[in-house]
Design an enzyme around this catalytic site. Structure first.
Site, mmCIF file in Angstrom:
data_model
loop_
_atom_site.group_PDB
_atom_site.id
_atom_site.type_symbol
_atom_site.label_atom_id
_atom_site.label_comp_id
_atom_site.label_asym_id
_atom_site.label_seq_id
_atom_site.Cartn_x
_atom_site.Cartn_y
_atom_site.Cartn_z
ATOM 1 N N ASN A 221 30.393 55.044 33.366
ATOM 2 C CA ASN A 221 30.619 53.705 33.914
ATOM 3 C C ASN A 221 31.659 53.803 35.036
ATOM 4 O O ASN A 221 32.787 54.238 34.806
ATOM 5 C CB ASN A 221 31.111 52.796 32.771
ATOM 6 C CG ASN A 221 31.323 51.375 33.225
ATOM 7 O OD1 ASN A 221 31.853 51.142 34.311
ATOM 8 N ND2 ASN A 221 30.952 50.419 32.397
ATOM 9 N N HIS B 100 35.576 50.974 37.191
ATOM 10 C CA HIS B 100 37.012 50.967 37.492
ATOM 11 C C HIS B 100 37.369 51.733 38.752
ATOM 12 O O HIS B 100 38.499 51.626 39.228
ATOM 13 C CB HIS B 100 37.814 51.373 36.258
ATOM 14 C CG HIS B 100 37.606 50.360 35.173
ATOM 15 N ND1 HIS B 100 37.963 49.033 35.347
ATOM 16 C CD2 HIS B 100 36.994 50.439 33.976
ATOM 17 C CE1 HIS B 100 37.600 48.354 34.273
ATOM 18 N NE2 HIS B 100 37.010 49.182 33.423
ATOM 19 N N HIS C 159 28.707 47.286 35.882
ATOM 20 C CA HIS C 159 28.683 45.897 35.411
ATOM 21 C C HIS C 159 29.003 44.977 36.583
ATOM 22 O O HIS C 159 30.128 44.981 37.081
ATOM 23 C CB HIS C 159 29.734 45.761 34.294
ATOM 24 C CG HIS C 159 29.796 44.405 33.670
ATOM 25 N ND1 HIS C 159 30.703 44.082 32.682
ATOM 26 C CD2 HIS C 159 29.070 43.284 33.866
ATOM 27 C CE1 HIS C 159 30.535 42.836 32.314
ATOM 28 N NE2 HIS C 159 29.554 42.319 33.017
ATOM 29 N N ARG D 72 29.961 41.735 37.328
ATOM 30 C CA ARG D 72 30.480 40.558 36.612
ATOM 31 C C ARG D 72 30.251 39.299 37.435
ATOM 32 O O ARG D 72 30.199 39.343 38.660
ATOM 33 C CB ARG D 72 31.977 40.727 36.353
ATOM 34 C CG ARG D 72 32.304 41.861 35.391
ATOM 35 C CD ARG D 72 33.779 41.836 35.053
ATOM 36 N NE ARG D 72 34.116 40.612 34.381
ATOM 37 C CZ ARG D 72 34.245 40.473 33.064
ATOM 38 N NH1 ARG D 72 34.122 41.515 32.271
ATOM 39 N NH2 ARG D 72 34.543 39.312 32.539
ATOM 40 N N ARG E 233 34.753 40.996 39.812
ATOM 41 C CA ARG E 233 36.114 41.548 39.844
ATOM 42 C C ARG E 233 36.142 43.045 40.162
ATOM 43 O O ARG E 233 37.140 43.552 40.601
ATOM 44 C CB ARG E 233 36.872 41.241 38.552
ATOM 45 C CG ARG E 233 36.527 42.087 37.385
ATOM 46 C CD ARG E 233 37.511 41.843 36.236
ATOM 47 N NE ARG E 233 37.410 40.481 35.728
ATOM 48 C CZ ARG E 233 37.557 40.151 34.433
ATOM 49 N NH1 ARG E 233 37.826 41.078 33.549
ATOM 50 N NH2 ARG E 233 37.447 38.913 34.031
ATOM 51 N N GLU F 87 24.776 46.522 33.735
ATOM 52 C CA GLU F 87 25.343 45.611 32.724
ATOM 53 C C GLU F 87 25.454 44.219 33.327
ATOM 54 O O GLU F 87 25.960 44.065 34.448
ATOM 55 C CB GLU F 87 26.724 46.090 32.289
ATOM 56 C CG GLU F 87 26.665 47.361 31.475
ATOM 57 C CD GLU F 87 28.037 47.803 31.005
ATOM 58 O OE1 GLU F 87 28.086 48.769 30.231
ATOM 59 O OE2 GLU F 87 29.044 47.197 31.410
ATOM 60 N N THR G 133 33.270 37.460 17.011
ATOM 61 C CA THR G 133 34.695 37.766 16.799
ATOM 62 C C THR G 133 34.980 39.241 17.056
ATOM 63 O O THR G 133 36.081 39.613 17.444
ATOM 64 C CB THR G 133 35.138 37.415 15.360
ATOM 65 O OG1 THR G 133 34.137 37.891 14.477
ATOM 66 C CG2 THR G 133 35.330 35.934 15.184
ATOM 67 N N GLU H 279 23.292 48.444 22.006
ATOM 68 C CA GLU H 279 24.499 49.249 22.228
ATOM 69 C C GLU H 279 25.572 48.686 21.303
ATOM 70 O O GLU H 279 25.933 47.507 21.405
ATOM 71 C CB GLU H 279 24.949 49.184 23.691
ATOM 72 C CG GLU H 279 26.211 50.023 23.908
ATOM 73 C CD GLU H 279 26.467 50.391 25.369
ATOM 74 O OE1 GLU H 279 25.490 50.558 26.124
ATOM 75 O OE2 GLU H 279 27.647 50.519 25.726
ATOM 76 N N HIS I 125 32.396 51.637 24.580
ATOM 77 C CA HIS I 125 33.588 50.823 24.826
ATOM 78 C C HIS I 125 34.824 51.502 24.241
ATOM 79 O O HIS I 125 34.917 51.692 23.035
ATOM 80 C CB HIS I 125 33.494 49.388 24.291
ATOM 81 C CG HIS I 125 34.326 48.439 25.118
ATOM 82 N ND1 HIS I 125 35.685 48.355 24.993
ATOM 83 C CD2 HIS I 125 33.987 47.595 26.119
ATOM 84 C CE1 HIS I 125 36.151 47.476 25.881
ATOM 85 N NE2 HIS I 125 35.136 47.005 26.574
HETATM 86 N N1 PXP Z 1 29.386 49.724 27.250
HETATM 87 C C1 PXP Z 1 29.452 48.429 27.620
HETATM 88 C C2 PXP Z 1 28.342 47.516 27.233
HETATM 89 C C3 PXP Z 1 30.539 47.962 28.380
HETATM 90 O O1 PXP Z 1 30.584 46.673 28.748
HETATM 91 C C4 PXP Z 1 31.544 48.857 28.760
HETATM 92 C C5 PXP Z 1 32.703 48.403 29.579
HETATM 93 O O2 PXP Z 1 32.276 47.923 30.802
HETATM 94 C C6 PXP Z 1 31.418 50.196 28.371
HETATM 95 C C7 PXP Z 1 30.339 50.598 27.598
HETATM 96 C C8 PXP Z 1 32.426 51.232 28.753
HETATM 97 O O3 PXP Z 1 33.667 50.926 28.191
HETATM 98 P P1 PXP Z 1 34.936 51.738 28.652
HETATM 99 O O4 PXP Z 1 35.122 51.456 30.107
HETATM 100 O O5 PXP Z 1 36.016 51.184 27.793
HETATM 101 O O6 PXP Z 1 34.653 53.181 28.391
#
Ligand code: PXP
Length: 247
Positions: free
Chosen positions: A10, A13, A46, A48, A52, A73, A104, A154, A197
């Site tokens: 991913n 960032h 992703h 958004r 962002r 995403e 939650t 996922e 995640h």
């Molecule tokens: N999977 C999904 C569905 C996500 O939304 C994210 C974060 O954008 C990730 C995986 C990756 O998470 P991380 O950046 O914390 O590794």
């Protein structure tokens, strides 16, 4: 046992860093290319609603620059679905963005929004996009994802990773047990299982070891680690950790 465990990198960032200065650098497209060269099996991004990090123009640019699949995403909105249908990424992972879409545990509320989501994913599926639902390892959410016709789930590993980081190992292990049960339930229903995640070198092992899991999506840790060792080495290290766990 599924085939080789896939690693989706991913790159959101990298775009977060770019946007911090408002210019063009660092370039998430270059990050996607470097990730591919370093052995990533897919790129995850992703878009958004608030843009962002990843921006609209990034999606076409990334897809044009890589030969591995893009996992797009997206929130379950008309706008995002239109963008997905325009670009036709390999996969679309439906994620929560607003509080009311979230359980939650942080995953998408599929069970409570079944009818809408069932209709929502039909055009994506008909367009040949592999749809996954980003959900907590909650049997109700897993079963609802199956009922609405999503081929992939996922499972959200965020709580497991947070508990590890906090040093609450009893709670972490309980969360891991819940994830293991969720993976089994999803696989029994015939769903393809992805996880992600918050995963790091320290937390990936027990997740990568689960034979039913087909794909991990990892971002924040890899981009952070890349600051110190470079993106290729960060990705290679994750690949080694995944392969060691799977062996
Ligand atoms: N999977 C999904 C569905 C996500 O939304 C994210 C974060 O954008 C990730 C995986 C990756 O998470 P991380 O950046 O914390 O590794």
């Amino acid at each position: 046992m599924t085939d080789r465990l896939r690693l989706g990198v991913n790159i959101d960032h990298v775009a977060t860093l770019r946007n911090a200065r408002g210019g063009a650098l660092p370039d998430p497209v270059r990050a996607a290319q470097v990730a591919e060269a370093a052995g990533a099996d897919g790129i995850t991004a992703h878009l958004r609603e608030d843009r962002r990090h990843i921006r609209d123009a990034d999606i076409a640019a990334i897809m044009g620059a890589i030969t591995i699949p893009l996992n797009f995403e997206m929130a379950a909105t008309e706008e995002m679905r239109g963008i997905a249908l325009h670009h036709l990424p390999h996969a679309a992972c439906i994620v929560p963005e607003r509080r009311e879409e979230r359980t939650t545990e942080g995953g998408l509320e599929v069970a409570g929004d079944q009818n809408r989501l069932a209709d929502f994913i039909v055009p994506l599926r008909e367009a040949g996009i592999r749809v996954s639902m980003f959900i907590a390892a909650d049997p109700a959410q897993i079963e609802a994802s199956h009922r609405i016709g999503a081929p992939v789930v996922e499972l959200h590993t965020g709580a497991y990773c947070d508990l590890h980081a906090e040093g609450d190992f009893a709670a972490r292990d309980a969360e891991l047990a819940r994830l293991v049960d969720g993976v089994k339930r999803a696989a029994d229903l015939g769903l393809e299982v992805h996880m992600g995640h918050g995963l790091t070198y320290d937390t990936v092992g027990p997740i990568a070891a689960l034979p039913e899991v087909a794909e991990l999506n990892i971002g924040h840790f890899l981009i952070g680690e890349a600051v110190f060792v470079g993106l290729p080495e960060a990705i290679a290290g994750m690949r080694r950790a995944m392969d060691a766990a799977r062996a």
